[in-house]
Scaffold this motif. Sequence first.
Motif, short mmCIF file in Angstrom:
data_model
loop_
_atom_site.label_atom_id
_atom_site.label_comp_id
_atom_site.label_asym_id
_atom_site.label_seq_id
_atom_site.Cartn_x
_atom_site.Cartn_y
_atom_site.Cartn_z
N VAL A 30 138.86 -45.96 -40.56
CA VAL A 30 140.21 -45.51 -40.25
C VAL A 30 141.20 -46.54 -40.79
O VAL A 30 140.87 -47.71 -40.96
CB VAL A 30 140.44 -45.30 -38.73
N ASP A 31 142.42 -46.06 -41.06
CA ASP A 31 143.47 -46.95 -41.54
C ASP A 31 144.31 -47.49 -40.39
O ASP A 31 144.84 -48.60 -40.48
CB ASP A 31 144.37 -46.21 -42.54
N GLU A 32 144.44 -46.69 -39.35
CA GLU A 32 145.21 -47.08 -38.17
C GLU A 32 144.60 -46.45 -36.93
O GLU A 32 143.86 -45.47 -37.02
CB GLU A 32 146.66 -46.56 -38.26
N ILE A 33 144.97 -47.03 -35.81
CA ILE A 33 144.64 -46.41 -34.53
C ILE A 33 145.97 -46.25 -33.78
O ILE A 33 146.80 -47.16 -33.77
CB ILE A 33 143.61 -47.24 -33.72
N TRP A 34 146.18 -45.05 -33.24
CA TRP A 34 147.40 -44.76 -32.49
C TRP A 34 147.05 -44.66 -31.01
O TRP A 34 146.19 -43.86 -30.62
CB TRP A 34 148.03 -43.46 -32.92
N LEU A 35 147.71 -45.47 -30.20
CA LEU A 35 147.58 -45.36 -28.75
C LEU A 35 148.52 -44.26 -28.30
O LEU A 35 149.71 -44.28 -28.64
CB LEU A 35 147.94 -46.68 -28.07
N MET A 36 147.99 -43.30 -27.55
CA MET A 36 148.79 -42.15 -27.12
C MET A 36 148.72 -42.00 -25.60
O MET A 36 147.82 -41.33 -25.08
CB MET A 36 148.29 -40.85 -27.77
N PRO A 37 149.67 -42.61 -24.89
CA PRO A 37 149.66 -42.43 -23.44
C PRO A 37 149.91 -40.97 -23.07
O PRO A 37 150.71 -40.28 -23.72
CB PRO A 37 150.82 -43.31 -22.96
#
Length: 184
Positions: A30-37
């Motif tokens: 993966v290029d990024e990880i997004w935290l999604m509350p």
Amino acid sequence: MRIALYGGSFNPPHVGHLLVVSYVLATAEVDEIWLMPSYRHPFGKELAPFVDRVEMCSRVAAVFRRGVAVSSVESEVPGEGRTVDTLEYLVERHPSCSFRLVIGSDILDDTPKWKAWDRVKELAPPLLIARGGHPHPEAQGPEMPAVSSTEVRGRLASGAGAEALVPKAVLEYVRARRLYGTGG
């Protein structure tokens, strides 16, 4: 762009979440990880205010300096806060991205309760992370610590201390905002 989506209550985010982010960045393609509350919890959990959980996740993301972002997308998606609805929304708005969904082995038993689990797997094939006490043969890597936000909230409310369980910047925010029974 290849994005790992790591959703959850993050009520509050703790070192277990931090370790999962680190592991995914280090090992997944993966290029990024997004935290999604979660904006609202589909199973009715009581949560600290969304704005506070977004800010706490931002403090976790800052530890990494790059490769980690925080998304408040769940506040934009109408409905009950179902993962499939969020994924449909993201796929439509980011057609050049591919998504993977980061999930812990501890929630696999709950997936039959999820709306359109098969569609979720199609939109964002899961990256199954092993969580302590919840072994699963398809889980990747070593077991992550069995730290829970419930345990952290209990320790904070009782004054038992959570310094070893919560990143410093998050703990400072929790105390400043008097979340989870801290402060006067």
